[in-house]
Design an enzyme around this catalytic site. Structure first.
Site, PDB file in Angstrom:
ATOM      1  N   HIS A  34       0.866  -1.186   0.000  1.00 59.71           N
ATOM      2  CA  HIS A  34       0.000   0.000   0.000  1.00 59.71           C
ATOM      3  C   HIS A  34       0.899   1.232   0.000  1.00 59.71           C
ATOM      4  O   HIS A  34       2.134   1.117  -0.046  1.00 59.71           O
ATOM      5  CB  HIS A  34      -0.956  -0.034   1.194  1.00 59.71           C
ATOM      6  N   HIS A  37       4.040   1.274   2.201  1.00 59.98           N
ATOM      7  CA  HIS A  37       5.221   0.572   1.668  1.00 59.98           C
ATOM      8  C   HIS A  37       5.877   1.410   0.569  1.00 59.98           C
ATOM      9  O   HIS A  37       7.097   1.497   0.477  1.00 59.98           O
ATOM     10  CB  HIS A  37       4.827  -0.770   1.028  1.00 59.98           C
ATOM     11  N   GLY A 147       8.482   1.024   8.646  1.00 59.82           N
ATOM     12  CA  GLY A 147       7.447   2.023   8.909  1.00 59.82           C
ATOM     13  C   GLY A 147       7.245   2.231  10.403  1.00 59.82           C
ATOM     14  O   GLY A 147       7.303   1.281  11.188  1.00 59.82           O
ATOM     15  N   GLN A 148       6.982   3.463  10.765  1.00 66.51           N
ATOM     16  CA  GLN A 148       6.728   3.785  12.175  1.00 66.51           C
ATOM     17  C   GLN A 148       5.415   3.178  12.664  1.00 66.51           C
ATOM     18  O   GLN A 148       5.196   3.000  13.849  1.00 66.51           O
ATOM     19  CB  GLN A 148       6.690   5.305  12.338  1.00 66.51           C
ATOM     20  N   VAL A 176       1.773   6.295   7.135  1.00 67.78           N
ATOM     21  CA  VAL A 176       0.925   6.915   6.103  1.00 67.78           C
ATOM     22  C   VAL A 176      -0.524   6.594   6.476  1.00 67.78           C
ATOM     23  O   VAL A 176      -0.847   5.460   6.832  1.00 67.78           O
ATOM     24  CB  VAL A 176       1.276   6.376   4.696  1.00 67.78           C
TER      25      VAL A 176
END
Ligand code: PAF
Length: 294
Positions: A34, A37, A147-148, A176
């Site tokens: 998504h 990524h 990713g966080q 995101v």
């Protein structure tokens, strides 16, 4: 774009890239890509010369009653997205390629894996750190991107990278979100329309935490209660945890004096969702960095 499923073929492509002095960036994924990524890939493209994406739904990080079999695997769409982003190499191994024999060796990080998701998903982080170490050894990247959104995963991998002296720069990129605030996740596909609306309260509750801290509230229990109230009033009643932790020690401070990760995990219907926000003591949002640690 090269698409390979054999470790040997990755090694060949990487040796060639290293011979050409290219900086190698690595984005490990389980696919169902998504925008979250793709943001990691975009950052890797800016910072590196040769970008590798792995797509591998790793069985060892799923518990026996979790969604390994139903986890989405839209490989053709994923490859198309990688092509659009001009990824150089996609590694899409089979389970047999990654785990040909009975595995006797694992990599596990203690202490910081015992809280938050680790307390609810026994063995999960050992599955993650073992497969990520294997992938690091196969791809030998200069930099790796996470990713966080999976903050505990990023912190655990950061610790592993440090403790095991992997010569890899770790980069954590911001979560995101959809316009509604819902953090993007491959598992959002499982949500019905009604559940999706319910799930929007997660970010609302984290924003409330931020507001409270900006307003001078520093008692963790008060902030946690405010988050719980927002989540419960949306109708979600299966809350695995709502925690405020120190990102270095994973201690849960009663009074917030330093950077704090406000993290939660809930079940919306059958789907387990996680979200978090990292704040300094004044309520400014932060990103996990490789520096400033331990
Ligand atoms: O975050 C994920 O998608 C996975 O946990 C990872 C890092 C690719 C390891 O399987």
């Amino acid at each position: 774009m090269l698409v390979v499923s054999k470790i040997e073929d990755v090694r060949l492509a990487i040796s060639d890239a290293k011979r050409r002095n290219l900086r190698i960036g690595f984005v490990p994924t389980m696919g169902a890509l998504h925008r979250g990524h793709l943001e990691l890939v975009r950052t890797a493209k800016v910072e590196c010369d040769f970008v590798v994406v792995s797509i591998f739904v790793n069985p060892t990080q799923f518990g026996p009653s979790e969604d390994f079999h139903r986890y989405p695997r839209p490989i053709e769409q994923d490859l198309e997205k990688c092509r659009e982003q001009k990824v150089d190499l996609v590694f899409n191994p089979t389970v047999e390629e990654m785990y040909p024999d009975e595995t006797l060796t694992s990599v596990s990080v203690s202490k910081i894996t015992e809280k938050l998701c680790g307390a609810f998903r026994p063995g999960h982080f050992t599955g993650v750190t073992t497969v990520v170490s294997k992938l690091f050894n196969i791809v030998q990247p200069d930099a790796a991107y996470f990713g966080q959104k999976d903050a505990q995963q990023a912190l655990v991998i950061r610790r592993m990278n440090h403790d095991l002296n992997f010569p890899i720069k770790l980069r954590v990129c911001p979560t995101v979100r959809e316009d509604s605030g819902l953090a993007l996740s491959s598992r959002n596909q499982y949500l019905s329309a009604a559940e999706r609306i319910q799930a929007e309260c997660l970010y609302q509750s984290l924003k409330k935490a931020k507001e409270l801290i900006i307003g001078g509230e520093n008692h963790s229990s008060v902030i946690i209660s405010a988050i719980r109230e927002i989540i419960e009033s949306s109708g979600i009643n299966k809350i695995d945890y709502i925690s405020i932790i120190d990102t270095k020690t994973f201690d849960e401070p009663k009074i917030i004096k330093d950077d704090a990760l406000v993290a939660l995990a809930v079940r919306v219907g059958e789907t387990r969702l996680i979200d978090n926000i990292l704040l300094d003591s004044k309520g400014n949002e932060l990103i996990i960095t490789q520096a400033d640690q331990f």
